[in-house]
Design a protein around this motif. Structure first.
Motif, PDB file in Angstrom:
ATOM      1  N   ALA A  59       0.835  -1.203   0.000  1.00 31.25           N
ATOM      2  CA  ALA A  59       0.000   0.000   0.000  1.00 31.25           C
ATOM      3  C   ALA A  59       0.867   1.249   0.000  1.00 31.25           C
ATOM      4  O   ALA A  59       1.805   1.376   0.788  1.00 31.25           O
ATOM      5  CB  ALA A  59      -0.917   0.005   1.214  1.00 31.25           C
ATOM      6  N   ILE A  60       0.536   2.150  -0.915  1.00 28.61           N
ATOM      7  CA  ILE A  60       1.288   3.385  -1.069  1.00 28.61           C
ATOM      8  C   ILE A  60       0.342   4.559  -0.850  1.00 28.61           C
ATOM      9  O   ILE A  60      -0.690   4.664  -1.524  1.00 28.61           O
ATOM     10  CB  ILE A  60       1.930   3.446  -2.479  1.00 28.61           C
ATOM     11  CG1 ILE A  60       2.876   2.255  -2.647  1.00 28.61           C
ATOM     12  CG2 ILE A  60       2.667   4.766  -2.684  1.00 28.61           C
ATOM     13  CD1 ILE A  60       3.303   2.003  -4.062  1.00 28.61           C
TER      14      ILE A  60
ATOM     15  N   TYR B  41      -1.244  -7.143  -5.427  1.00 27.11           N
ATOM     16  CA  TYR B  41      -1.699  -5.818  -5.859  1.00 27.11           C
ATOM     17  C   TYR B  41      -0.765  -4.720  -5.369  1.00 27.11           C
ATOM     18  O   TYR B  41      -0.132  -4.855  -4.317  1.00 27.11           O
ATOM     19  CB  TYR B  41      -3.092  -5.505  -5.297  1.00 27.11           C
ATOM     20  CG  TYR B  41      -4.184  -6.456  -5.698  1.00 27.11           C
ATOM     21  CD1 TYR B  41      -4.903  -6.274  -6.872  1.00 27.11           C
ATOM     22  CD2 TYR B  41      -4.498  -7.544  -4.889  1.00 27.11           C
ATOM     23  CE1 TYR B  41      -5.916  -7.144  -7.234  1.00 27.11           C
ATOM     24  CE2 TYR B  41      -5.515  -8.428  -5.242  1.00 27.11           C
ATOM     25  CZ  TYR B  41      -6.216  -8.226  -6.414  1.00 27.11           C
ATOM     26  OH  TYR B  41      -7.215  -9.096  -6.764  1.00 27.11           O
ATOM     27  N   ILE B  42      -0.732  -3.640  -6.119  1.00 33.30           N
ATOM     28  CA  ILE B  42      -0.264  -2.368  -5.596  1.00 33.30           C
ATOM     29  C   ILE B  42      -1.529  -1.621  -5.205  1.00 33.30           C
ATOM     30  O   ILE B  42      -2.444  -1.480  -6.023  1.00 33.30           O
ATOM     31  CB  ILE B  42       0.513  -1.566  -6.659  1.00 33.30           C
ATOM     32  CG1 ILE B  42       1.748  -2.338  -7.116  1.00 33.30           C
ATOM     33  CG2 ILE B  42       0.897  -0.193  -6.114  1.00 33.30           C
ATOM     34  CD1 ILE B  42       2.306  -1.832  -8.434  1.00 33.30           C
ATOM     35  N   GLN B  43      -1.592  -1.194  -3.965  1.00 29.37           N
ATOM     36  CA  GLN B  43      -2.778  -0.480  -3.483  1.00 29.37           C
ATOM     37  C   GLN B  43      -2.429   0.995  -3.337  1.00 29.37           C
ATOM     38  O   GLN B  43      -1.692   1.378  -2.431  1.00 29.37           O
ATOM     39  CB  GLN B  43      -3.218  -1.058  -2.128  1.00 29.37           C
ATOM     40  CG  GLN B  43      -4.435  -0.379  -1.528  1.00 29.37           C
ATOM     41  CD  GLN B  43      -4.699  -0.831  -0.099  1.00 29.37           C
ATOM     42  OE1 GLN B  43      -3.796  -0.876   0.715  1.00 29.37           O
ATOM     43  NE2 GLN B  43      -5.941  -1.165   0.202  1.00 29.37           N
ATOM     44  N   LEU B  44      -2.948   1.808  -4.254  1.00 33.46           N
ATOM     45  CA  LEU B  44      -2.773   3.261  -4.140  1.00 33.46           C
ATOM     46  C   LEU B  44      -3.884   3.765  -3.233  1.00 33.46           C
ATOM     47  O   LEU B  44      -5.053   3.453  -3.442  1.00 33.46           O
ATOM     48  CB  LEU B  44      -2.830   3.908  -5.524  1.00 33.46           C
ATOM     49  CG  LEU B  44      -1.796   3.384  -6.523  1.00 33.46           C
ATOM     50  CD1 LEU B  44      -2.066   3.931  -7.918  1.00 33.46           C
ATOM     51  CD2 LEU B  44      -0.382   3.713  -6.075  1.00 33.46           C
ATOM     52  N   LEU B  45      -3.496   4.514  -2.214  1.00 32.57           N
ATOM     53  CA  LEU B  45      -4.396   4.836  -1.112  1.00 32.57           C
ATOM     54  C   LEU B  45      -4.377   6.327  -0.857  1.00 32.57           C
ATOM     55  O   LEU B  45      -3.311   6.933  -0.714  1.00 32.57           O
ATOM     56  CB  LEU B  45      -3.827   4.110   0.107  1.00 32.57           C
ATOM     57  CG  LEU B  45      -4.677   3.681   1.280  1.00 32.57           C
ATOM     58  CD1 LEU B  45      -5.880   2.874   0.817  1.00 32.57           C
ATOM     59  CD2 LEU B  45      -3.814   2.857   2.232  1.00 32.57           C
ATOM     60  N   THR B  46      -5.560   6.932  -0.804  1.00 31.55           N
ATOM     61  CA  THR B  46      -5.611   8.365  -0.504  1.00 31.55           C
ATOM     62  C   THR B  46      -6.706   8.634   0.519  1.00 31.55           C
ATOM     63  O   THR B  46      -7.725   7.922   0.543  1.00 31.55           O
ATOM     64  CB  THR B  46      -5.830   9.184  -1.808  1.00 31.55           C
ATOM     65  OG1 THR B  46      -5.359  10.511  -1.624  1.00 31.55           O
ATOM     66  CG2 THR B  46      -7.291   9.207  -2.220  1.00 31.55           C
TER      67      THR B  46
ATOM     68  N   VAL C  23       2.134  -3.213   4.385  1.00 34.08           N
ATOM     69  CA  VAL C  23       2.215  -4.401   3.549  1.00 34.08           C
ATOM     70  C   VAL C  23       1.085  -5.336   3.970  1.00 34.08           C
ATOM     71  O   VAL C  23       0.864  -5.545   5.167  1.00 34.08           O
ATOM     72  CB  VAL C  23       3.562  -5.124   3.718  1.00 34.08           C
ATOM     73  CG1 VAL C  23       3.633  -6.331   2.798  1.00 34.08           C
ATOM     74  CG2 VAL C  23       4.717  -4.190   3.425  1.00 34.08           C
ATOM     75  N   GLY C  24       0.363  -5.853   2.985  1.00 36.37           N
ATOM     76  CA  GLY C  24      -0.702  -6.822   3.265  1.00 36.37           C
ATOM     77  C   GLY C  24      -0.178  -8.229   3.028  1.00 36.37           C
ATOM     78  O   GLY C  24       0.270  -8.545   1.928  1.00 36.37           O
ATOM     79  N   TYR C  25      -0.239  -9.058   4.083  1.00 35.64           N
ATOM     80  CA  TYR C  25       0.156 -10.462   3.960  1.00 35.64           C
ATOM     81  C   TYR C  25      -1.102 -11.304   3.845  1.00 35.64           C
ATOM     82  O   TYR C  25      -1.987 -11.211   4.689  1.00 35.64           O
ATOM     83  CB  TYR C  25       0.939 -10.920   5.196  1.00 35.64           C
ATOM     84  CG  TYR C  25       2.266 -10.235   5.401  1.00 35.64           C
ATOM     85  CD1 TYR C  25       3.018  -9.772   4.331  1.00 35.64           C
ATOM     86  CD2 TYR C  25       2.787 -10.080   6.679  1.00 35.64           C
ATOM     87  CE1 TYR C  25       4.235  -9.162   4.527  1.00 35.64           C
ATOM     88  CE2 TYR C  25       4.014  -9.467   6.888  1.00 35.64           C
ATOM     89  CZ  TYR C  25       4.729  -9.013   5.812  1.00 35.64           C
ATOM     90  OH  TYR C  25       5.946  -8.406   6.012  1.00 35.64           O
ATOM     91  N   ARG C  26      -1.197 -12.105   2.785  1.00 36.22           N
ATOM     92  CA  ARG C  26      -2.377 -12.951   2.622  1.00 36.22           C
ATOM     93  C   ARG C  26      -2.258 -14.189   3.515  1.00 36.22           C
ATOM     94  O   ARG C  26      -1.184 -14.794   3.599  1.00 36.22           O
ATOM     95  CB  ARG C  26      -2.534 -13.369   1.157  1.00 36.22           C
ATOM     96  CG  ARG C  26      -3.952 -13.826   0.820  1.00 36.22           C
ATOM     97  CD  ARG C  26      -4.102 -14.067  -0.677  1.00 36.22           C
ATOM     98  NE  ARG C  26      -3.883 -12.843  -1.451  1.00 36.22           N
ATOM     99  CZ  ARG C  26      -3.535 -12.839  -2.737  1.00 36.22           C
ATOM    100  NH1 ARG C  26      -3.365 -13.971  -3.377  1.00 36.22           N
ATOM    101  NH2 ARG C  26      -3.363 -11.698  -3.369  1.00 36.22           N
ATOM    102  N   VAL C  27      -3.344 -14.501   4.183  1.00 41.73           N
ATOM    103  CA  VAL C  27      -3.393 -15.654   5.092  1.00 41.73           C
ATOM    104  C   VAL C  27      -4.673 -16.435   4.816  1.00 41.73           C
ATOM    105  O   VAL C  27      -5.643 -15.882   4.300  1.00 41.73           O
ATOM    106  CB  VAL C  27      -3.361 -15.203   6.581  1.00 41.73           C
ATOM    107  CG1 VAL C  27      -2.019 -14.564   6.933  1.00 41.73           C
ATOM    108  CG2 VAL C  27      -4.499 -14.234   6.897  1.00 41.73           C
ATOM    109  N   ASP C  28      -4.667 -17.721   5.187  1.00 50.02           N
ATOM    110  CA  ASP C  28      -5.887 -18.523   5.000  1.00 50.02           C
ATOM    111  C   ASP C  28      -6.957 -18.110   6.008  1.00 50.02           C
ATOM    112  O   ASP C  28      -8.139 -18.089   5.688  1.00 50.02           O
ATOM    113  CB  ASP C  28      -5.574 -20.015   5.146  1.00 50.02           C
ATOM    114  CG  ASP C  28      -4.796 -20.538   3.953  1.00 50.02           C
ATOM    115  OD1 ASP C  28      -4.931 -19.960   2.852  1.00 50.02           O
ATOM    116  OD2 ASP C  28      -4.036 -21.508   4.126  1.00 50.02           O
ATOM    117  N   SER C  29      -6.514 -17.807   7.231  1.00 53.38           N
ATOM    118  CA  SER C  29      -7.472 -17.392   8.263  1.00 53.38           C
ATOM    119  C   SER C  29      -6.950 -16.162   8.987  1.00 53.38           C
ATOM    120  O   SER C  29      -5.940 -16.233   9.703  1.00 53.38           O
ATOM    121  CB  SER C  29      -7.698 -18.533   9.264  1.00 53.38           C
ATOM    122  OG  SER C  29      -8.327 -18.020  10.429  1.00 53.38           O
ATOM    123  N   CYS C  30      -7.648 -15.060   8.805  1.00 51.87           N
ATOM    124  CA  CYS C  30      -7.246 -13.822   9.460  1.00 51.87           C
ATOM    125  C   CYS C  30      -7.354 -13.970  10.984  1.00 51.87           C
ATOM    126  O   CYS C  30      -6.475 -13.521  11.733  1.00 51.87           O
ATOM    127  CB  CYS C  30      -8.138 -12.683   8.974  1.00 51.87           C
ATOM    128  SG  CYS C  30      -7.663 -11.074   9.614  1.00 51.87           S
TER     129      CYS C  30
END
Ligand code: CO
Length: 133
Positions: free
Chosen positions: A9-10, A52-57, A79-86
């Motif tokens: 995320a930027i 993904y690149i997440q552009l965030l405003t 940074v988003g880390y993908r997990v099977d169970s949050c």
């Protein structure tokens, strides 16, 4: 436990300018746009392989991203880390004694379930745990 880098995320001041920059520079087109009012942000997601690149405003001055831009300027936000169970990943972080921002998982964008881990006990990195819908 981590299955993929879900997104980087930027934080940007002008979302349209950032989208145009990625289009002009990398032929990269957003595949998803969403306004998340609970977080006071608008995002544009650009797909890179399975991440993904997440552009965030920010959409309002009291948004955490607005405060980030004020204090640090534009740049990498989390940074988003993908997990099977949050829920499981979050429980493990707490069990290890680390600080979290979300005590329980909550809805994220594009139907995901997410929770944020505090950067203070994570080497200065704001981490988002992301479970796909
Ligand atoms: Co994110």
């Amino acid at each position: 436990m981590l299955t993929e880098i879900d997104h980087v995320a930027i934080a940007v001041r002008d979302l349209e300018a950032a989208v145009d920059w990625y289009r002009a520079t990398f032929d990269a087109e957003p595949v998803h746009r969403e306004r998340i009012d609970s977080d006071g942000v608008e995002e544009a997601l650009i797909k890179v392989a399975d991440s993904y690149i997440q552009l965030l405003t920010p959409t309002r001055p009291d948004s955490p991203v607005a405060k980030f831009l004020e204090g640090r300027g534009e740049g990498m936000h989390h940074v988003g880390y993908r997990v099977d169970s949050c829920a499981e990943a979050l429980a493990r972080v707490k069990q290890e004694g680390h600080q979290v921002i979300d005590q329980v998982p909550r809805p994220g964008s594009r139907g995901t379930t997410v929770a944020f881990v505090h950067p203070k006990t994570a080497f200065g990195t704001l981490i988002e745990l992301v479970e796909e819908p």
